[in-house]
Design a protein around this motif. Sequence first.
Motif, PDB file in Angstrom:
ATOM      1  N   GLU A 154       0.834  -1.212   0.000  1.00  0.00           N
ATOM      2  CA  GLU A 154       0.000   0.000   0.000  1.00  0.00           C
ATOM      3  C   GLU A 154       0.862   1.253   0.000  1.00  0.00           C
ATOM      4  O   GLU A 154       0.567   2.225  -0.709  1.00  0.00           O
ATOM      5  N   GLY A 155       1.946   1.238   0.783  1.00  0.00           N
ATOM      6  CA  GLY A 155       2.820   2.404   0.855  1.00  0.00           C
ATOM      7  C   GLY A 155       3.506   2.698  -0.467  1.00  0.00           C
ATOM      8  O   GLY A 155       3.648   3.867  -0.861  1.00  0.00           O
ATOM      9  N   GLN A 156       3.948   1.648  -1.172  1.00  0.00           N
ATOM     10  CA  GLN A 156       4.576   1.871  -2.473  1.00  0.00           C
ATOM     11  C   GLN A 156       3.589   2.491  -3.457  1.00  0.00           C
ATOM     12  O   GLN A 156       3.921   3.421  -4.194  1.00  0.00           O
ATOM     13  N   LEU A 157       2.361   1.983  -3.481  1.00  0.00           N
ATOM     14  CA  LEU A 157       1.344   2.546  -4.374  1.00  0.00           C
ATOM     15  C   LEU A 157       1.058   4.003  -4.018  1.00  0.00           C
ATOM     16  O   LEU A 157       0.915   4.858  -4.908  1.00  0.00           O
ATOM     17  N   ARG A 158       0.974   4.296  -2.741  1.00  0.00           N
ATOM     18  CA  ARG A 158       0.619   5.647  -2.293  1.00  0.00           C
ATOM     19  C   ARG A 158       1.727   6.656  -2.569  1.00  0.00           C
ATOM     20  O   ARG A 158       1.464   7.790  -3.001  1.00  0.00           O
ATOM     21  N   GLU A 159       2.975   6.263  -2.312  1.00  0.00           N
ATOM     22  CA  GLU A 159       4.091   7.208  -2.396  1.00  0.00           C
ATOM     23  C   GLU A 159       4.800   7.168  -3.753  1.00  0.00           C
ATOM     24  O   GLU A 159       5.130   8.217  -4.311  1.00  0.00           O
ATOM     25  N   ARG A 160       5.046   5.972  -4.264  1.00  0.00           N
ATOM     26  CA  ARG A 160       5.783   5.868  -5.530  1.00  0.00           C
ATOM     27  C   ARG A 160       4.867   6.013  -6.741  1.00  0.00           C
ATOM     28  O   ARG A 160       5.297   6.472  -7.808  1.00  0.00           O
ATOM     29  N   GLY A 161       3.620   5.621  -6.592  1.00  0.00           N
ATOM     30  CA  GLY A 161       2.681   5.706  -7.705  1.00  0.00           C
ATOM     31  C   GLY A 161       2.616   7.084  -8.346  1.00  0.00           C
ATOM     32  O   GLY A 161       2.798   7.219  -9.567  1.00  0.00           O
ATOM     33  N   PRO A 162       2.353   8.148  -7.589  1.00  0.00           N
ATOM     34  CA  PRO A 162       2.298   9.490  -8.186  1.00  0.00           C
ATOM     35  C   PRO A 162       3.618   9.920  -8.831  1.00  0.00           C
ATOM     36  O   PRO A 162       3.606  10.613  -9.860  1.00  0.00           O
ATOM     37  N   LEU A 163       4.750   9.507  -8.244  1.00  0.00           N
ATOM     38  CA  LEU A 163       6.048   9.879  -8.816  1.00  0.00           C
ATOM     39  C   LEU A 163       6.253   9.235 -10.190  1.00  0.00           C
ATOM     40  O   LEU A 163       6.704   9.886 -11.136  1.00  0.00           O
ATOM     41  N   THR A 164       5.942   7.953 -10.292  1.00  0.00           N
ATOM     42  CA  THR A 164       6.125   7.268 -11.565  1.00  0.00           C
ATOM     43  C   THR A 164       5.129   7.768 -12.606  1.00  0.00           C
ATOM     44  O   THR A 164       5.458   7.860 -13.796  1.00  0.00           O
ATOM     45  N   LEU A 165       3.919   8.116 -12.173  1.00  0.00           N
ATOM     46  CA  LEU A 165       2.941   8.659 -13.114  1.00  0.00           C
ATOM     47  C   LEU A 165       3.409  10.005 -13.661  1.00  0.00           C
ATOM     48  O   LEU A 165       3.272  10.273 -14.865  1.00  0.00           O
ATOM     49  N   ARG A 166       3.982  10.832 -12.788  1.00  0.00           N
ATOM     50  CA  ARG A 166       4.509  12.121 -13.258  1.00  0.00           C
ATOM     51  C   ARG A 166       5.673  11.913 -14.222  1.00  0.00           C
ATOM     52  O   ARG A 166       5.848  12.677 -15.174  1.00  0.00           O
ATOM     53  N   ALA A 167       6.484  10.858 -13.958  1.00  0.00           N
ATOM     54  CA  ALA A 167       7.584  10.557 -14.876  1.00  0.00           C
ATOM     55  C   ALA A 167       7.048  10.177 -16.251  1.00  0.00           C
ATOM     56  O   ALA A 167       7.573  10.610 -17.285  1.00  0.00           O
ATOM     57  N   LEU A 168       5.986   9.382 -16.274  1.00  0.00           N
ATOM     58  CA  LEU A 168       5.374   8.997 -17.549  1.00  0.00           C
ATOM     59  C   LEU A 168       4.776  10.215 -18.247  1.00  0.00           C
ATOM     60  O   LEU A 168       4.876  10.356 -19.476  1.00  0.00           O
TER      61      LEU A 168
END
Length: 280
Positions: A154-168
């Motif tokens: 859950e923490g990876q989705l919450r914290e890393r998810g937005p970062l990787t989406l912004r990278a895309l």
Amino acid sequence: MVPASGIAPGRLVSRHGRTRSHAVLLATSALLLLAGVATPLLVAAGGSLAAHPVATVIAALLCLGGLGLAVAWKALEPATVLSLHERGVVIQHTRTKTNDFVPFAHMADLYLYRTGQQGGLVNALAFRRDAQSPWIDVLDNLGDAFRLRGAIIEGQLRERGPLTLRALEAGEGVVFHTVTDEDRHARRQGRGAQDTKASAFYLSPLGVEFEGMTIPLADIASVDEGTTSGSLRLLDERGNTLWGVHYLSLFSADLFIVLMRTLIESRHYGLGGVTSNKSY
């Protein structure tokens, strides 16, 4: 504590070290030692112990048993104690007395796998910053390991998810890794995640890119998760499989699914914001 990543761990949520069985072992040790000391005192009732040789022998055996369990309790101390925080996990290495912090935002790989013969249950997880970093295992030898594994995902989705989406959205590619079925099955043989050899591929605004092959995003209509087989497939508009992998063979599978579906929806509904700018 603010590590080199610049991200503070935040509030402590829970600490995961010894299990309940360790507590039972320590309590039993204490009871045996207490009984070993109390037995001759109660039997002698203030008199001489020499008149009660059997009680003395029993007391000695109880004390030896208590000391043996105490030694076993110490020997069973886990090599790592994991502290779950709001922004990541602090790893305490009990042998070296050093600490390390891995923020959720920097967890590039989460590896769910099975150990032993447990009826197909996923009972282990490992995480790492990147392909060059060591794996940290979350096995059932840690207290409340099941809840900790769920919190890390859950923490990876919450914290890393937005970062990787912004990278895309910025046109960059996000690296994912897969393992072979052979390596996936090898987890049941007791091999740790450290022995895993993974292959990298990219999720980018162009689609899913492997060495020498690209599945264009425009061809991908949906993501299918096989509920019984464990398969994860990318399908075209006719339901044909463009690419498939076992869920447990894909590191950070949940993050990949969320990003893939977001890209598909953005294309379907014309949300825009995702362009190609290959800088990797």
